[in-house]
Design a protein around this motif. Sequence first.
Motif, PDB file in Angstrom:
ATOM      1  N   TYR A  85       0.913  -1.422   0.175  1.00 55.94           N
ATOM      2  CA  TYR A  85      -0.136  -0.037   0.120  1.00 55.94           C
ATOM      3  C   TYR A  85       0.982   1.134  -0.051  1.00 55.94           C
ATOM      4  O   TYR A  85       0.705   2.269   0.875  1.00 55.94           O
ATOM      5  N   ASN A  86       1.604   1.137  -0.961  1.00 54.91           N
ATOM      6  CA  ASN A  86       2.650   2.543  -1.428  1.00 54.91           C
ATOM      7  C   ASN A  86       2.259   3.193  -2.642  1.00 54.91           C
ATOM      8  O   ASN A  86       1.264   2.379  -3.269  1.00 54.91           O
ATOM      9  N   GLN A  87       3.204   3.684  -3.300  1.00 58.80           N
ATOM     10  CA  GLN A  87       2.901   4.070  -4.517  1.00 58.80           C
ATOM     11  C   GLN A  87       4.366   3.675  -5.351  1.00 58.80           C
ATOM     12  O   GLN A  87       4.823   4.558  -6.116  1.00 58.80           O
ATOM     13  N   ILE A  88       5.042   2.638  -5.064  1.00 60.71           N
ATOM     14  CA  ILE A  88       6.233   2.212  -5.612  1.00 60.71           C
ATOM     15  C   ILE A  88       5.972   1.932  -7.093  1.00 60.71           C
ATOM     16  O   ILE A  88       5.255   1.059  -7.369  1.00 60.71           O
ATOM     17  N   GLY A  89       6.648   2.638  -7.954  1.00 65.06           N
ATOM     18  CA  GLY A  89       6.589   2.414  -9.441  1.00 65.06           C
ATOM     19  C   GLY A  89       7.904   2.288  -9.823  1.00 65.06           C
ATOM     20  O   GLY A  89       8.012   1.333 -11.031  1.00 65.06           O
ATOM     21  N   VAL A  90       8.896   2.349  -9.318  1.00 71.03           N
ATOM     22  CA  VAL A  90      10.476   2.151  -9.677  1.00 71.03           C
ATOM     23  C   VAL A  90      11.358   1.371  -8.529  1.00 71.03           C
ATOM     24  O   VAL A  90      11.009   1.736  -7.589  1.00 71.03           O
ATOM     25  N   VAL A  91      11.576   0.409  -9.178  1.00 68.91           N
ATOM     26  CA  VAL A  91      12.555  -0.313  -8.219  1.00 68.91           C
ATOM     27  C   VAL A  91      14.060  -0.657  -8.948  1.00 68.91           C
ATOM     28  O   VAL A  91      13.850  -1.434  -9.872  1.00 68.91           O
ATOM     29  N   GLU A  92      14.978  -0.161  -8.417  1.00 66.57           N
ATOM     30  CA  GLU A  92      16.448  -0.020  -9.064  1.00 66.57           C
ATOM     31  C   GLU A  92      16.696  -1.544  -8.881  1.00 66.57           C
ATOM     32  O   GLU A  92      16.768  -2.386  -7.856  1.00 66.57           O
ATOM     33  N   GLN A  93      17.755  -2.091  -9.691  1.00 66.26           N
ATOM     34  CA  GLN A  93      18.490  -3.220  -9.603  1.00 66.26           C
ATOM     35  C   GLN A  93      19.406  -3.075  -8.328  1.00 66.26           C
ATOM     36  O   GLN A  93      20.140  -2.352  -8.209  1.00 66.26           O
ATOM     37  N   GLY A  94      19.401  -4.141  -7.566  1.00 61.22           N
ATOM     38  CA  GLY A  94      20.192  -4.239  -6.543  1.00 61.22           C
ATOM     39  C   GLY A  94      19.414  -3.905  -5.056  1.00 61.22           C
ATOM     40  O   GLY A  94      19.950  -3.713  -4.172  1.00 61.22           O
ATOM     41  N   ALA A  95      18.243  -3.403  -5.143  1.00 62.59           N
ATOM     42  CA  ALA A  95      17.386  -2.899  -3.998  1.00 62.59           C
ATOM     43  C   ALA A  95      17.246  -3.882  -2.937  1.00 62.59           C
ATOM     44  O   ALA A  95      17.439  -3.376  -1.685  1.00 62.59           O
ATOM     45  N   PHE A  96      17.053  -5.046  -3.301  1.00 62.34           N
ATOM     46  CA  PHE A  96      17.101  -6.186  -2.583  1.00 62.34           C
ATOM     47  C   PHE A  96      17.887  -7.117  -2.306  1.00 62.34           C
ATOM     48  O   PHE A  96      18.177  -8.065  -1.560  1.00 62.34           O
ATOM     49  N   ALA A  97      18.770  -6.968  -3.064  1.00 64.56           N
ATOM     50  CA  ALA A  97      20.114  -8.055  -3.427  1.00 64.56           C
ATOM     51  C   ALA A  97      20.910  -8.466  -2.156  1.00 64.56           C
ATOM     52  O   ALA A  97      21.422  -9.600  -2.039  1.00 64.56           O
ATOM     53  N   LEU A  98      21.152  -7.399  -1.314  1.00 62.13           N
ATOM     54  CA  LEU A  98      21.878  -7.884  -0.241  1.00 62.13           C
ATOM     55  C   LEU A  98      20.979  -8.131   1.132  1.00 62.13           C
ATOM     56  O   LEU A  98      21.771  -8.715   2.054  1.00 62.13           O
ATOM     57  N   LEU A  99      19.738  -8.312   1.022  1.00 65.77           N
ATOM     58  CA  LEU A  99      19.117  -8.566   2.138  1.00 65.77           C
ATOM     59  C   LEU A  99      18.889 -10.383   2.122  1.00 65.77           C
ATOM     60  O   LEU A  99      17.726 -10.962   2.061  1.00 65.77           O
ATOM     61  N   VAL A 100      19.887 -10.968   2.419  1.00 65.99           N
ATOM     62  CA  VAL A 100      20.047 -12.365   2.181  1.00 65.99           C
ATOM     63  C   VAL A 100      19.329 -13.207   3.405  1.00 65.99           C
ATOM     64  O   VAL A 100      19.185 -14.440   3.299  1.00 65.99           O
ATOM     65  N   HIS A 101      18.775 -12.599   4.342  1.00 70.04           N
ATOM     66  CA  HIS A 101      18.139 -13.128   5.591  1.00 70.04           C
ATOM     67  C   HIS A 101      16.566 -12.653   5.519  1.00 70.04           C
ATOM     68  O   HIS A 101      15.851 -13.531   6.243  1.00 70.04           O
ATOM     69  N   LEU A 102      16.216 -12.302   4.254  1.00 70.62           N
ATOM     70  CA  LEU A 102      14.619 -12.076   4.085  1.00 70.62           C
ATOM     71  C   LEU A 102      14.105 -13.247   3.758  1.00 70.62           C
ATOM     72  O   LEU A 102      14.119 -14.046   3.367  1.00 70.62           O
ATOM     73  N   LYS A 103      12.928 -13.167   4.788  1.00 73.77           N
ATOM     74  CA  LYS A 103      11.944 -14.307   4.662  1.00 73.77           C
ATOM     75  C   LYS A 103      10.664 -14.072   4.214  1.00 73.77           C
ATOM     76  O   LYS A 103       9.935 -14.715   3.686  1.00 73.77           O
ATOM     77  N   ASN A 104      10.160 -12.714   4.644  1.00 71.64           N
ATOM     78  CA  ASN A 104       9.065 -12.251   4.125  1.00 71.64           C
ATOM     79  C   ASN A 104       8.987 -10.725   3.395  1.00 71.64           C
ATOM     80  O   ASN A 104       9.700  -9.970   3.982  1.00 71.64           O
ATOM     81  N   LEU A 105       8.657 -10.759   2.136  1.00 71.36           N
ATOM     82  CA  LEU A 105       8.793  -9.582   1.426  1.00 71.36           C
ATOM     83  C   LEU A 105       7.262  -9.338   0.970  1.00 71.36           C
ATOM     84  O   LEU A 105       6.702 -10.015   0.148  1.00 71.36           O
ATOM     85  N   ASP A 106       6.647  -8.082   1.399  1.00 70.69           N
ATOM     86  CA  ASP A 106       5.457  -7.803   0.872  1.00 70.69           C
ATOM     87  C   ASP A 106       5.530  -6.484   0.017  1.00 70.69           C
ATOM     88  O   ASP A 106       5.817  -5.352   0.581  1.00 70.69           O
ATOM     89  N   LEU A 107       5.121  -6.419  -1.306  1.00 67.68           N
ATOM     90  CA  LEU A 107       5.252  -5.151  -2.102  1.00 67.68           C
ATOM     91  C   LEU A 107       3.987  -5.214  -2.791  1.00 67.68           C
ATOM     92  O   LEU A 107       3.791  -4.450  -3.820  1.00 67.68           O
ATOM     93  N   SER A 108       2.831  -5.428  -2.159  1.00 64.62           N
ATOM     94  CA  SER A 108       1.506  -5.575  -2.771  1.00 64.62           C
ATOM     95  C   SER A 108       1.022  -4.406  -2.791  1.00 64.62           C
ATOM     96  O   SER A 108       1.252  -3.261  -2.124  1.00 64.62           O
ATOM     97  N   HIS A 109      -0.121  -4.040  -3.775  1.00 64.39           N
ATOM     98  CA  HIS A 109      -0.735  -2.748  -3.731  1.00 64.39           C
ATOM     99  C   HIS A 109       0.098  -1.519  -4.038  1.00 64.39           C
ATOM    100  O   HIS A 109       0.157  -0.527  -3.375  1.00 64.39           O
TER     101      HIS A 109
END
Length: 416
Positions: A85-109
Amino acid sequence: MRPLLCCLGLVMLLGPCLACPSACSCSIKKNGRLLAECAYKNLQEVPEGLSSNVTILTLSANRIGWLGQGSFIEVPEVQSLWLGYNQIGVVEQGAFALLVHLKNLDLSHNKIADFPWQDLRNLSSLQILKMNNNRLAGLPQDAFRSLKDLRSLWLNDNELTTLAEGTFDNLPSLSQLQIFNNPFNCSCKVFWLKKWTENTSVSITKGGSTLCVAPGRLKGRAVMDIPDHYCIAPSVQLTYLSNLDNTVTYDGLTLTLHCSVAGSPPPEIRWKIQTSSRRVEINGPNVARDGNVKQSQERFLVFKNGTMAIPNFSKEDEGIYTCLAVNDVGTRDVSVNVALAGSENPAEDLLQDDPQASHLGGQSCYKGDEMDFSSAGEKLVIVYHIPRESKSGAGGVVPQGHLATFLLALGIVLCW
Protein backbone atom coordinates in the motif's frame (compact mmCIF):
# COMPACT_ATOMS: atom_id res chain seq x y z
CA MET A 1 31.06 7.73 40.15
CA ARG A 2 32.09 4.36 38.77
CA PRO A 3 28.43 3.09 38.51
CA LEU A 4 27.53 6.29 36.63
CA LEU A 5 30.34 5.79 34.15
CA CYS A 6 29.25 2.20 33.63
CA CYS A 7 25.71 3.31 32.89
CA LEU A 8 26.94 5.94 30.43
CA GLY A 9 29.10 3.32 28.72
CA LEU A 10 26.17 0.94 28.48
CA VAL A 11 24.01 3.65 26.92
CA MET A 12 26.73 4.41 24.38
CA LEU A 13 26.95 0.72 23.46
CA LEU A 14 23.20 0.23 23.15
CA GLY A 15 22.52 3.58 21.55
CA PRO A 16 23.41 2.55 17.97
CA CYS A 17 21.46 -0.71 18.35
CA LEU A 18 18.32 1.17 19.36
CA ALA A 19 18.70 4.02 16.86
CA CYS A 20 15.32 4.87 15.42
CA PRO A 21 14.19 7.55 12.94
CA SER A 22 11.85 10.14 14.42
CA ALA A 23 8.99 9.02 12.17
CA CYS A 24 9.22 5.43 13.43
CA SER A 25 8.76 3.64 16.70
CA CYS A 26 11.25 0.91 17.55
CA SER A 27 11.03 -1.86 20.09
CA ILE A 28 12.54 -5.18 20.99
CA LYS A 29 10.13 -8.11 20.74
CA LYS A 30 10.03 -10.98 23.22
CA ASN A 31 11.98 -13.16 20.82
CA GLY A 32 14.76 -10.58 20.79
CA ARG A 33 14.00 -9.25 17.32
CA LEU A 34 14.13 -5.52 16.77
CA LEU A 35 10.98 -4.04 15.23
CA ALA A 36 10.97 -0.71 13.39
CA GLU A 37 7.36 0.37 12.93
CA CYS A 38 7.11 3.10 10.27
CA ALA A 39 3.64 2.49 8.80
CA TYR A 40 1.05 5.21 8.18
CA LYS A 41 3.61 8.02 8.50
CA ASN A 42 3.11 9.67 5.11
CA LEU A 43 6.74 8.84 4.23
CA GLN A 44 7.90 9.46 0.66
CA GLU A 45 11.11 7.44 0.95
CA VAL A 46 12.71 4.83 3.19
CA PRO A 47 13.82 6.72 6.32
CA GLU A 48 17.48 7.00 7.26
CA GLY A 49 18.92 6.24 10.69
CA LEU A 50 17.59 2.71 11.13
CA SER A 51 19.53 0.34 13.36
CA SER A 52 21.66 -2.24 11.58
CA ASN A 53 20.11 -5.07 13.59
CA VAL A 54 16.49 -4.36 12.65
CA THR A 55 14.87 -7.66 11.73
CA ILE A 56 11.29 -6.45 11.15
CA LEU A 57 10.71 -3.27 9.13
CA THR A 58 7.18 -2.06 8.51
CA LEU A 59 6.77 0.67 5.89
CA SER A 60 3.23 -0.10 4.76
CA ALA A 61 0.66 2.56 3.86
CA ASN A 62 3.02 5.39 3.09
CA ARG A 63 3.69 7.39 -0.08
CA ILE A 64 6.98 5.79 -1.08
CA GLY A 65 7.32 5.83 -4.87
CA TRP A 66 10.90 4.74 -5.46
CA LEU A 67 13.31 2.13 -4.08
CA GLY A 68 16.98 2.73 -4.83
CA GLN A 69 19.98 0.47 -4.71
CA GLY A 70 20.88 1.70 -1.22
CA SER A 71 17.40 2.04 0.26
CA PHE A 72 17.94 -0.84 2.71
CA ILE A 73 21.70 -0.69 3.15
CA GLU A 74 21.24 0.16 6.84
CA VAL A 75 19.22 -2.97 7.61
CA PRO A 76 21.20 -5.97 6.26
CA GLU A 77 19.73 -8.29 8.94
CA VAL A 78 16.08 -7.62 8.10
CA GLN A 79 13.93 -10.75 7.86
CA SER A 80 10.48 -9.26 7.33
CA LEU A 81 9.96 -6.24 5.09
CA TRP A 82 6.47 -4.85 4.64
CA LEU A 83 6.03 -2.31 1.82
CA GLY A 84 2.41 -2.84 0.85
CA TYR A 85 0.00 0.00 0.00
CA ASN A 86 2.59 2.51 -1.18
CA GLN A 87 3.03 4.15 -4.58
CA ILE A 88 6.19 2.26 -5.61
CA GLY A 89 6.63 2.42 -9.37
CA VAL A 90 10.42 2.20 -9.70
CA VAL A 91 12.63 -0.48 -8.14
CA GLU A 92 16.29 -0.19 -9.01
CA GLN A 93 18.41 -3.26 -9.59
CA GLY A 94 20.15 -4.21 -6.36
CA ALA A 95 17.48 -2.74 -4.07
CA PHE A 96 16.94 -6.15 -2.39
CA ALA A 97 20.05 -8.05 -3.48
CA LEU A 98 21.89 -7.72 -0.13
CA LEU A 99 18.97 -8.77 2.09
CA VAL A 100 20.07 -12.39 2.27
CA HIS A 101 18.20 -13.04 5.54
CA LEU A 102 14.85 -11.92 4.16
CA LYS A 103 11.99 -14.36 4.77
CA ASN A 104 8.91 -12.21 4.17
CA LEU A 105 8.61 -9.55 1.46
CA ASP A 106 5.37 -7.67 0.85
CA LEU A 107 5.24 -5.38 -2.20
CA SER A 108 1.51 -5.65 -2.76
CA HIS A 109 -0.77 -2.79 -3.79
CA ASN A 110 1.85 -0.68 -5.55
CA LYS A 111 2.49 0.40 -9.15
CA ILE A 112 5.33 -1.96 -10.05
CA ALA A 113 5.50 -2.82 -13.75
CA ASP A 114 9.21 -3.64 -13.99
CA PHE A 115 11.05 -5.50 -11.26
CA PRO A 116 14.73 -6.51 -10.91
CA TRP A 117 14.06 -10.23 -10.78
CA GLN A 118 17.77 -11.00 -10.54
CA ASP A 119 17.68 -9.58 -7.00
CA LEU A 120 15.71 -12.63 -5.92
CA ARG A 121 18.63 -14.93 -6.70
CA ASN A 122 20.27 -13.98 -3.39
CA LEU A 123 17.09 -14.35 -1.32
CA SER A 124 17.27 -18.11 -0.82
CA SER A 125 15.60 -17.83 2.60
CA LEU A 126 12.45 -16.15 1.27
CA GLN A 127 9.25 -17.90 2.35
CA ILE A 128 6.49 -15.40 1.53
CA LEU A 129 6.46 -13.11 -1.52
CA LYS A 130 3.49 -10.81 -2.11
CA MET A 131 3.47 -8.93 -5.42
CA ASN A 132 -0.28 -8.85 -5.94
CA ASN A 133 -2.15 -5.74 -7.06
CA ASN A 134 0.65 -4.28 -9.15
CA ARG A 135 1.13 -3.73 -12.89
CA LEU A 136 3.25 -6.73 -13.77
CA ALA A 137 2.66 -7.73 -17.39
CA GLY A 138 5.18 -10.56 -17.54
CA LEU A 139 7.63 -12.70 -15.60
CA PRO A 140 10.89 -14.28 -16.74
CA GLN A 141 10.81 -18.06 -16.69
CA ASP A 142 13.55 -18.24 -14.06
CA ALA A 143 12.27 -15.42 -11.83
CA PHE A 144 11.84 -17.69 -8.78
CA ARG A 145 14.34 -20.46 -9.47
CA SER A 146 16.50 -19.76 -6.37
CA LEU A 147 13.62 -19.63 -3.88
CA LYS A 148 13.81 -23.17 -2.52
CA ASP A 149 12.04 -22.22 0.73
CA LEU A 150 9.23 -20.17 -0.84
CA ARG A 151 5.88 -21.32 0.57
CA SER A 152 3.43 -18.61 -0.49
CA LEU A 153 3.45 -16.61 -3.75
CA TRP A 154 0.90 -13.90 -4.51
CA LEU A 155 0.68 -12.68 -8.12
CA ASN A 156 -3.04 -12.00 -8.37
CA ASP A 157 -4.51 -8.74 -9.67
CA ASN A 158 -1.71 -7.87 -12.05
CA GLU A 159 -1.63 -7.54 -15.85
CA LEU A 160 -0.23 -10.97 -16.67
CA THR A 161 -1.40 -12.22 -20.06
CA THR A 162 0.75 -15.35 -20.10
CA LEU A 163 3.25 -17.30 -18.03
CA ALA A 164 6.30 -19.06 -19.40
CA GLU A 165 6.34 -22.83 -18.99
CA GLY A 166 8.39 -23.79 -15.96
CA THR A 167 7.76 -20.55 -14.05
CA PHE A 168 6.90 -22.52 -10.89
CA ASP A 169 9.46 -25.27 -11.33
CA ASN A 170 12.20 -25.61 -8.72
CA LEU A 171 9.88 -24.42 -5.93
CA PRO A 172 9.78 -27.56 -3.78
CA SER A 173 8.29 -25.79 -0.74
CA LEU A 174 5.51 -23.92 -2.54
CA SER A 175 2.12 -24.65 -1.00
CA GLN A 176 0.02 -21.59 -1.90
CA LEU A 177 -0.25 -19.73 -5.20
CA GLN A 178 -2.54 -16.85 -6.11
CA ILE A 179 -2.75 -15.89 -9.79
CA PHE A 180 -6.43 -14.95 -10.17
CA ASN A 181 -7.66 -11.69 -11.71
CA ASN A 182 -5.04 -11.51 -14.44
CA PRO A 183 -6.07 -10.91 -18.10
CA PHE A 184 -4.77 -14.23 -19.41
CA ASN A 185 -4.62 -14.77 -23.15
CA CYS A 186 -5.48 -18.45 -23.25
CA SER A 187 -3.47 -19.38 -26.27
CA CYS A 188 -1.70 -22.69 -26.07
CA LYS A 189 1.24 -20.87 -24.47
CA VAL A 190 -0.55 -21.21 -21.13
CA PHE A 191 -1.82 -24.75 -21.76
CA TRP A 192 1.07 -26.03 -19.65
CA LEU A 193 -0.47 -24.19 -16.66
CA LYS A 194 -3.60 -26.30 -16.91
CA LYS A 195 -1.55 -29.50 -16.96
CA TRP A 196 0.61 -28.26 -14.09
CA THR A 197 -2.41 -27.47 -11.88
CA GLU A 198 -3.83 -30.93 -12.56
CA ASN A 199 -0.72 -32.60 -11.18
CA THR A 200 0.52 -30.24 -8.47
CA SER A 201 -0.25 -30.36 -4.77
CA VAL A 202 -0.01 -26.56 -4.55
CA SER A 203 -3.21 -24.84 -3.46
CA ILE A 204 -4.33 -22.48 -6.25
CA THR A 205 -6.38 -19.90 -4.34
CA LYS A 206 -9.63 -18.92 -6.08
CA GLY A 207 -8.76 -20.95 -9.13
CA GLY A 208 -12.21 -20.35 -10.61
CA SER A 209 -11.34 -16.67 -10.99
CA THR A 210 -8.29 -17.43 -13.11
CA LEU A 211 -10.17 -16.61 -16.28
CA CYS A 212 -9.35 -16.10 -19.95
CA VAL A 213 -10.01 -12.74 -21.56
CA ALA A 214 -8.82 -13.94 -24.99
CA PRO A 215 -9.24 -15.48 -27.50
CA GLY A 216 -12.91 -14.76 -27.98
CA ARG A 217 -14.01 -18.41 -28.00
CA LEU A 218 -12.55 -18.89 -24.50
CA LYS A 219 -13.38 -15.52 -22.96
CA GLY A 220 -14.73 -15.93 -19.44
CA ARG A 221 -13.63 -19.55 -19.24
CA ALA A 222 -11.23 -20.70 -16.54
CA VAL A 223 -7.65 -21.27 -17.63
CA MET A 224 -7.88 -24.71 -16.07
CA ASP A 225 -10.77 -25.56 -18.45
CA ILE A 226 -8.99 -25.04 -21.77
CA PRO A 227 -10.14 -27.99 -23.94
CA ASP A 228 -7.41 -30.52 -24.58
CA HIS A 229 -8.09 -30.70 -28.31
CA TYR A 230 -7.25 -27.00 -28.70
CA CYS A 231 -3.64 -27.67 -27.86
CA ILE A 232 -1.76 -30.67 -29.23
CA ALA A 233 2.02 -30.95 -29.16
CA PRO A 234 3.63 -31.10 -32.60
CA SER A 235 4.67 -34.27 -34.38
CA VAL A 236 7.14 -34.37 -37.25
CA GLN A 237 8.17 -36.81 -40.00
CA LEU A 238 10.95 -36.50 -42.53
CA THR A 239 10.78 -38.12 -45.98
CA TYR A 240 12.89 -38.13 -49.11
CA LEU A 241 11.32 -36.85 -52.34
CA SER A 242 12.54 -37.52 -55.86
CA ASN A 243 11.36 -34.19 -57.28
CA LEU A 244 9.95 -30.86 -56.21
CA ASP A 245 6.26 -30.05 -56.17
CA ASN A 246 6.72 -26.81 -58.08
CA THR A 247 7.61 -25.57 -61.54
CA VAL A 248 11.20 -24.68 -60.71
CA THR A 249 13.81 -27.14 -62.00
CA TYR A 250 17.52 -27.28 -61.22
CA ASP A 251 20.43 -28.78 -63.07
CA GLY A 252 22.70 -31.34 -61.43
CA LEU A 253 22.10 -33.29 -58.25
CA THR A 254 19.36 -31.90 -55.98
CA LEU A 255 18.88 -33.11 -52.42
CA THR A 256 15.18 -32.88 -51.60
CA LEU A 257 13.73 -33.52 -48.14
CA HIS A 258 10.14 -33.08 -47.04
CA CYS A 259 9.08 -32.29 -43.49
CA SER A 260 5.52 -33.25 -42.55
CA VAL A 261 4.14 -31.82 -39.31
CA ALA A 262 0.92 -31.99 -37.31
CA GLY A 263 -0.40 -30.39 -34.14
CA SER A 264 -2.73 -27.70 -32.82
CA PRO A 265 -2.18 -24.87 -33.45
CA PRO A 266 -0.54 -25.86 -36.77
CA PRO A 267 3.21 -25.96 -36.16
CA GLU A 268 5.72 -23.76 -37.91
CA ILE A 269 8.49 -25.56 -39.78
CA ARG A 270 12.08 -24.54 -39.16
CA TRP A 271 15.31 -26.02 -40.44
CA LYS A 272 18.78 -26.30 -38.97
CA ILE A 273 21.74 -27.34 -41.10
CA GLN A 274 25.13 -28.21 -39.65
CA THR A 275 27.95 -28.88 -42.10
CA SER A 276 31.69 -28.99 -41.50
CA SER A 277 32.04 -25.33 -42.45
CA ARG A 278 28.83 -23.61 -41.38
CA ARG A 279 25.69 -23.62 -39.31
CA VAL A 280 22.46 -22.36 -40.87
CA GLU A 281 19.03 -21.74 -39.35
CA ILE A 282 16.02 -21.04 -41.56
CA ASN A 283 12.83 -20.02 -39.77
CA GLY A 284 10.19 -20.43 -42.42
CA PRO A 285 9.93 -20.63 -46.22
CA ASN A 286 12.28 -18.53 -48.34
CA VAL A 287 10.92 -19.38 -51.79
CA ALA A 288 7.84 -17.60 -53.13
CA ARG A 289 5.22 -19.23 -55.34
CA ASP A 290 6.91 -17.80 -58.43
CA GLY A 291 10.22 -19.40 -57.45
CA ASN A 292 11.94 -16.22 -56.30
CA VAL A 293 14.13 -16.58 -53.21
CA LYS A 294 13.03 -14.11 -50.54
CA GLN A 295 15.91 -14.55 -48.12
CA SER A 296 19.68 -14.59 -48.35
CA GLN A 297 20.14 -18.36 -47.83
CA GLU A 298 19.91 -19.15 -51.54
CA ARG A 299 21.91 -22.36 -51.07
CA PHE A 300 19.05 -23.95 -49.12
CA LEU A 301 15.61 -23.52 -50.68
CA VAL A 302 12.69 -23.93 -48.28
CA PHE A 303 9.13 -24.07 -49.58
CA LYS A 304 5.85 -23.37 -47.80
CA ASN A 305 4.74 -27.02 -48.07
CA GLY A 306 7.66 -28.17 -45.88
CA THR A 307 10.04 -29.17 -48.66
CA MET A 308 13.73 -28.28 -48.66
CA ALA A 309 15.92 -28.50 -51.77
CA ILE A 310 19.67 -28.06 -52.14
CA PRO A 311 20.54 -27.74 -55.85
CA ASN A 312 23.95 -28.95 -57.02
CA PHE A 313 24.47 -30.88 -53.80
CA SER A 314 28.19 -31.36 -53.14
CA LYS A 315 30.59 -32.66 -50.50
CA GLU A 316 30.51 -29.23 -48.84
CA ASP A 317 26.81 -29.73 -48.14
CA GLU A 318 27.29 -32.97 -46.20
CA GLY A 319 26.11 -32.77 -42.61
CA ILE A 320 23.12 -32.99 -40.29
CA TYR A 321 19.78 -31.68 -41.53
CA THR A 322 17.19 -31.10 -38.82
CA CYS A 323 13.52 -30.26 -39.27
CA LEU A 324 11.76 -28.69 -36.29
CA ALA A 325 8.02 -28.44 -35.73
CA VAL A 326 7.19 -25.59 -33.35
CA ASN A 327 3.89 -24.47 -31.86
CA ASP A 328 2.74 -22.95 -28.58
CA VAL A 329 2.64 -26.35 -26.89
CA GLY A 330 6.19 -27.40 -27.63
CA THR A 331 8.85 -28.36 -30.15
CA ARG A 332 9.69 -31.65 -31.84
CA ASP A 333 12.55 -32.30 -34.23
CA VAL A 334 13.99 -35.02 -36.39
CA SER A 335 17.44 -35.15 -37.97
CA VAL A 336 19.18 -36.92 -40.82
CA ASN A 337 22.92 -37.15 -41.50
CA VAL A 338 23.51 -36.69 -45.22
CA ALA A 339 26.71 -37.76 -47.02
CA LEU A 340 27.75 -37.90 -50.67
CA ALA A 341 29.56 -41.00 -52.00
CA GLY A 342 32.25 -40.80 -54.62
CA SER A 343 32.31 -44.28 -56.18
CA GLU A 344 29.86 -46.32 -58.24
CA ASN A 345 28.83 -48.30 -55.16
CA PRO A 346 27.89 -45.92 -52.34
CA ALA A 347 26.97 -48.79 -50.02
CA GLU A 348 30.55 -50.05 -50.24
CA ASP A 349 31.78 -46.55 -49.43
CA LEU A 350 29.75 -46.65 -46.24
CA LEU A 351 31.21 -50.00 -45.26
CA GLN A 352 34.73 -48.70 -45.84
CA ASP A 353 34.06 -45.61 -43.73
CA ASP A 354 32.26 -47.58 -41.01
CA PRO A 355 33.54 -51.18 -40.61
CA GLN A 356 30.73 -51.88 -38.11
CA ALA A 357 28.02 -51.14 -40.67
CA SER A 358 26.43 -54.14 -42.37
CA HIS A 359 25.07 -54.37 -45.90
CA LEU A 360 21.74 -56.13 -46.33
CA GLY A 361 20.95 -56.59 -50.00
CA GLY A 362 17.74 -57.62 -51.71
CA GLN A 363 15.42 -55.38 -49.72
CA SER A 364 12.84 -53.34 -51.59
CA CYS A 365 11.69 -49.82 -50.82
CA TYR A 366 9.95 -46.91 -52.46
CA LYS A 367 10.39 -43.24 -53.21
CA GLY A 368 8.83 -41.12 -50.50
CA ASP A 369 9.20 -43.77 -47.81
CA GLU A 370 9.17 -42.36 -44.31
CA MET A 371 12.44 -42.50 -42.47
CA ASP A 372 11.79 -44.47 -39.29
CA PHE A 373 13.67 -42.36 -36.75
CA SER A 374 12.19 -44.22 -33.81
CA SER A 375 14.71 -46.99 -34.46
CA ALA A 376 17.41 -45.16 -36.36
CA GLY A 377 17.70 -41.96 -34.34
CA GLU A 378 20.32 -39.55 -35.64
CA LYS A 379 22.55 -42.35 -37.05
CA LEU A 380 20.52 -42.32 -40.24
CA VAL A 381 22.71 -41.71 -43.30
CA ILE A 382 21.64 -40.97 -46.86
CA VAL A 383 24.28 -41.39 -49.57
CA TYR A 384 23.80 -39.81 -52.97
CA HIS A 385 25.87 -40.95 -55.96
CA ILE A 386 26.00 -39.91 -59.59
CA PRO A 387 27.58 -42.69 -61.71
CA ARG A 388 29.03 -41.58 -65.02
CA GLU A 389 27.62 -44.61 -66.78
CA SER A 390 26.39 -47.91 -65.34
CA LYS A 391 24.22 -50.76 -66.46
CA SER A 392 20.70 -51.04 -65.17
CA GLY A 393 19.22 -54.29 -63.96
CA ALA A 394 17.62 -54.80 -67.39
CA GLY A 395 20.90 -54.40 -69.23
CA GLY A 396 20.30 -50.78 -70.19
CA VAL A 397 22.42 -47.76 -69.46
CA VAL A 398 21.75 -45.24 -66.73
CA PRO A 399 22.45 -41.76 -68.12
CA GLN A 400 24.80 -39.36 -66.34
CA GLY A 401 22.98 -37.43 -63.61
CA HIS A 402 20.68 -40.25 -62.57
CA LEU A 403 20.47 -40.51 -58.79
CA ALA A 404 21.10 -43.74 -56.91
CA THR A 405 20.05 -43.47 -53.27
CA PHE A 406 21.01 -45.71 -50.36
CA LEU A 407 19.64 -45.31 -46.86
CA LEU A 408 21.68 -46.94 -44.08
CA ALA A 409 20.28 -46.99 -40.57
CA LEU A 410 21.62 -49.32 -37.93
CA GLY A 411 22.52 -51.95 -40.52
CA ILE A 412 19.31 -51.65 -42.55
CA VAL A 413 19.55 -50.51 -46.19
CA LEU A 414 16.54 -48.66 -47.60
CA CYS A 415 16.69 -47.79 -51.31
CA TRP A 416 14.59 -46.85 -54.28
